[in-house]
Write an enzyme that holds these catalytic residues in place. Structure first.
Site, short mmCIF file in Angstrom:
data_model
loop_
_atom_site.label_atom_id
_atom_site.label_comp_id
_atom_site.label_asym_id
_atom_site.label_seq_id
_atom_site.Cartn_x
_atom_site.Cartn_y
_atom_site.Cartn_z
N PHE A 4 6.55 6.23 3.98
CA PHE A 4 7.40 7.28 3.41
C PHE A 4 8.79 7.18 4.03
O PHE A 4 8.92 7.13 5.26
CB PHE A 4 6.76 8.65 3.70
CG PHE A 4 7.56 9.81 3.18
CD1 PHE A 4 7.85 9.93 1.83
CD2 PHE A 4 8.04 10.79 4.05
CE1 PHE A 4 8.60 10.99 1.35
CE2 PHE A 4 8.78 11.86 3.58
CZ PHE A 4 9.06 11.96 2.23
N GLY A 5 9.81 7.12 3.18
CA GLY A 5 11.18 6.96 3.68
C GLY A 5 11.69 5.54 3.53
O GLY A 5 12.87 5.28 3.66
N CYS B 93 14.39 -7.79 9.80
CA CYS B 93 13.11 -7.15 10.17
C CYS B 93 12.11 -8.18 10.64
O CYS B 93 11.25 -7.90 11.45
CB CYS B 93 12.47 -6.47 8.96
SG CYS B 93 13.47 -5.23 8.18
N HIS C 9 15.59 2.46 9.36
CA HIS C 9 15.93 1.88 10.66
C HIS C 9 17.43 1.56 10.64
O HIS C 9 17.98 1.23 9.58
CB HIS C 9 15.19 0.55 10.90
CG HIS C 9 13.72 0.68 11.14
ND1 HIS C 9 12.80 -0.16 10.56
CD2 HIS C 9 13.00 1.53 11.90
CE1 HIS C 9 11.58 0.17 10.94
NE2 HIS C 9 11.68 1.20 11.76
N GLU D 46 10.87 2.52 17.59
CA GLU D 46 10.67 1.47 16.58
C GLU D 46 11.21 0.14 17.05
O GLU D 46 11.46 -0.77 16.25
CB GLU D 46 11.30 1.92 15.26
CG GLU D 46 10.73 3.22 14.72
CD GLU D 46 9.45 3.04 13.88
OE1 GLU D 46 9.37 2.10 13.09
OE2 GLU D 46 8.54 3.89 14.02
N ALA E 217 0.80 -1.22 0.00
CA ALA E 217 0.00 0.00 0.00
C ALA E 217 0.84 1.27 0.00
O ALA E 217 0.29 2.37 0.04
CB ALA E 217 -0.95 -0.02 1.20
N GLY E 218 2.16 1.13 -0.04
CA GLY E 218 3.01 2.33 -0.11
C GLY E 218 2.84 3.25 1.09
O GLY E 218 2.84 4.47 0.97
N LEU E 219 2.75 2.65 2.27
CA LEU E 219 2.40 3.44 3.46
C LEU E 219 3.61 4.03 4.18
O LEU E 219 3.44 4.84 5.08
CB LEU E 219 1.62 2.55 4.44
CG LEU E 219 0.32 1.96 3.90
CD1 LEU E 219 -0.29 0.98 4.90
CD2 LEU E 219 -0.68 3.08 3.59
N HIS F 74 -0.34 3.24 9.95
CA HIS F 74 -0.63 1.81 9.83
C HIS F 74 0.09 0.96 10.86
O HIS F 74 -0.22 -0.22 11.01
CB HIS F 74 -0.32 1.30 8.41
CG HIS F 74 1.15 1.24 8.06
ND1 HIS F 74 1.92 2.36 7.85
CD2 HIS F 74 1.98 0.19 7.85
CE1 HIS F 74 3.16 1.99 7.54
NE2 HIS F 74 3.22 0.69 7.54
N ASP G 292 18.78 -1.09 11.46
CA ASP G 292 19.05 -2.47 11.03
C ASP G 292 19.06 -2.62 9.51
O ASP G 292 19.21 -3.72 8.99
CB ASP G 292 18.12 -3.48 11.71
CG ASP G 292 16.67 -3.41 11.25
OD1 ASP G 292 16.35 -2.61 10.35
OD2 ASP G 292 15.84 -4.17 11.80
O1 SUG Z 1 7.88 -0.01 8.89
N1 SUG Z 1 7.15 -1.58 5.86
C1 SUG Z 1 7.79 -1.62 7.14
C2 SUG Z 1 9.08 -2.38 7.05
C3 SUG Z 1 9.69 -2.61 8.41
C4 SUG Z 1 11.06 -3.14 8.34
N2 SUG Z 1 11.57 -3.38 9.64
C5 SUG Z 1 12.86 -3.22 10.01
N3 SUG Z 1 13.71 -2.56 9.30
N4 SUG Z 1 13.20 -3.70 11.16
C6 SUG Z 1 8.03 -0.21 7.69
O2 SUG Z 1 8.37 0.68 6.89
C7 SUG Z 1 5.28 -1.12 4.35
C8 SUG Z 1 3.78 -1.27 4.35
C9 SUG Z 1 3.16 -0.88 3.04
O3 SUG Z 1 3.66 0.02 2.38
O4 SUG Z 1 2.13 -1.52 2.67
C10 SUG Z 1 5.86 -1.19 5.75
O5 SUG Z 1 5.19 -0.89 6.71
#
Ligand code: SUG
Length: 447
Positions: free
Chosen positions: A24-25, A372, A251, A175, A20-22, A138, A253
């Site tokens: 940003f970054g 992750c 993040h 986070e 869903a591209g939720l 989200h 990580d």
């Molecule tokens: O928070 N992606 C997650 C990915 C998390 C990765 N976690 C670590 N690096 N530990 C985030 O950005 C994308 C959801 C969407 O676009 O549908 C998302 O939430």
């Protein structure tokens, strides 16, 4: 020092996994927005990783997915009527909010909580603090179920404490373990806890990114260290390099990983590389360990390649012979610079002598690699016995979960499918059955 092992709790991907591209970054989340996902394949890819690592003798468990769609959130935001009315109204008026309510992001359990093993804490209990994830709508309510889940798994209050998330305000953006690393000579020995932050709320002169948000604050990391009763001499706080956040390192990580006495990192990871390494060396010296820094230069792997391949979003796992395996996604083999680097790394005679590779494409397309997908929890043998056993990955659990996925999960979800009330019913039915497989009745508040 007690005999202890590191359990990796991988997130079991939920049936509403979608793009869903939720975030940003997060470059991958943005690049794959609105493409079709395959939740069935995503869950099976994750289970295959868990099974393989368990079969190799690593302590492996899972954290269950969260209940979706989050109807409670949609109702709080003004959508009303029957459940079907709520979904239809959100699809009509605010499809992005509907996507937030459906997000399967709890699969990335490195963001579920920060964990301090009992060898590090003042009261000798294992401490967990659920992450508020307040930077993104989200993810901002994940902590409610994460706290409930962790309390169900780690219920013995003589051994475990699960703290509520920090206040959900920008000053305390948290986070979880994605910005936290623990170093120690062994999993049961007193260790050094290393917190990396992207922003300082109460010091506007501190470095911060210009383009993308910094999700973790120093204030949040300090609050967790206090809550967990960490010893100041064995706690290090370091600023992430804001320039890499602006290149998609949302993040820490995504640019560094540590285990034992090893820090595997990119030269641009930290705002002050030398100062950060000095602080870690000093703290590790206090627990009788020597930091082994494995540095990757920009000339060898540019930041863009690290972000595209998720080289550092790898798991560093200690093997019985004292060496370490690096668990990487397929994307590392497909990137020429990273593949060449990794060949040289394992042949170099350093601490990392093996690569273990997984196809995690479904998760990777949303910016989630092997690291992750897992929450690390170092437990003594007695603590491991005291936790709920139904989530420990075994051949039997794997053999029950694969058909469960095949029965309940779709192999294709597009944005328009989120408007289908049948998808909501399928998600609920899946979780009702999952409670039974995991021996966790009442895990979800499905009222
Ligand atoms: O928070 N992606 C997650 C990915 C998390 C990765 N976690 C670590 N690096 N530990 C985030 O950005 C994308 C959801 C969407 O676009 O549908 C998302 O939430």
């Amino acid at each position: 020092m007690y005999n202890a092992r590191e359990f990796n709790f991988d997130g079991l991907v939920g049936p509403s996994h979608n793009y869903a591209g939720l975030s940003f970054g997060n470059v991958a989340s943005f690049n794959n927005v609105k493409s079709a996902s395959n939740p069935r394949q995503a869950a099976l890819q994750g289970l295959a990783k868990m099974r393989e690592l368990a079969a190799r003798g690593f302590a492996q468990a899972l954290l269950p997915p969260q209940s979706r769609p989050n109807l409670r959130m949609l109702r709080r935001l003004g959508f009303s009527g029957t459940d079907a009315d709520v979904l239809a109204g959100a699809w009509r008026d605010a499809p992005v909010i509907l996507a937030c309510a459906y997000s399967a992001a709890p699969m990335w359990t490195a963001n579920a909580a920060t964990v301090s093993p009992s060898a590090d804490t003042a009261d000798g209990r294992v401490h967990f603090t659920a992450a508020n994830l307040n930077n993104k709508l989200h993810r901002a309510e994940e902590h409610v179920q994460a706290t409930r889940t962790l309390r169900a798994l780690f219920a013995d209050s003589d051994r475990f404490v699960v703290h509520d998330a920090l206040p959900s305000t920008p000053a305390f953006g948290d986070e979880g373990a994605a910005n936290h690393t623990r170093f120690a000579s062994s999993h049961g020995a007193a260790g050094v806890e290393f917190f990396v932050y992207g922003r300082v709320e109460f010091d506007p002169s501190a470095p911060s990114p210009k383009k993308y948000p910094a999700r973790q604050t120093l204030e949040a990391s300090q609050a967790i260290a206090r809550l967990h009763g960490l010893d100041a001499a064995r706690t290090v706080f370091a600023s992430q390099n804001p320039d890499v956040i602006d290149q998609g390192v949302f993040h820490n990580d995504v640019i560094a990983v540590g285990n034992g006495n090893v820090l595997f990192y990119h030269e641009q990871a930290f705002a002050d590389e030398a100062g950060t390494l000095d602080a870690l060396r000093r703290a590790l010296g206090g627990v009788g360990a020597d930091l082994q820094a494995v540095r990757v230069d920009t000339g060898v792997v540019p930041v863009a390649d690290a972000v595209a391949s998720y080289l550092f979003n790898s798991q560093l796992l200690s093997k019985p012979d004292g060496r370490m395996a690096l668990v990487v996604p397929h994307e590392c083999r497909e990137n020429a610079a990273v593949a060449a680097y990794l060949q040289q790394l394992v042949a170099s005679g350093g601490p990392i002598d093996e690569l273990v590779e997984f196809d995690l494409r479904q998760s990777m397309r949303n910016g989630g690699g092997p690291a992750c997908l897992r929450l690390r929890v170092a437990l003594t043998d007695a603590e491991a016995q005291a936790m709920h056993q139904g989530v420990v990955m075994t051949d039997d659990l794997y053999a029950r979960l694969v058909p469960w996925v095949e029965r309940h999960y779709r192999d294709r979800v597009e944005p328009k499918d989120l408007a289908d009330p049948q998808l909501a019913r399928e998600c609920m039915a899946a979780l009702e059955e999952l409670e039974r497989h995991l021996g966790l009745p009442g895990l979800y508040d499905l009222s």
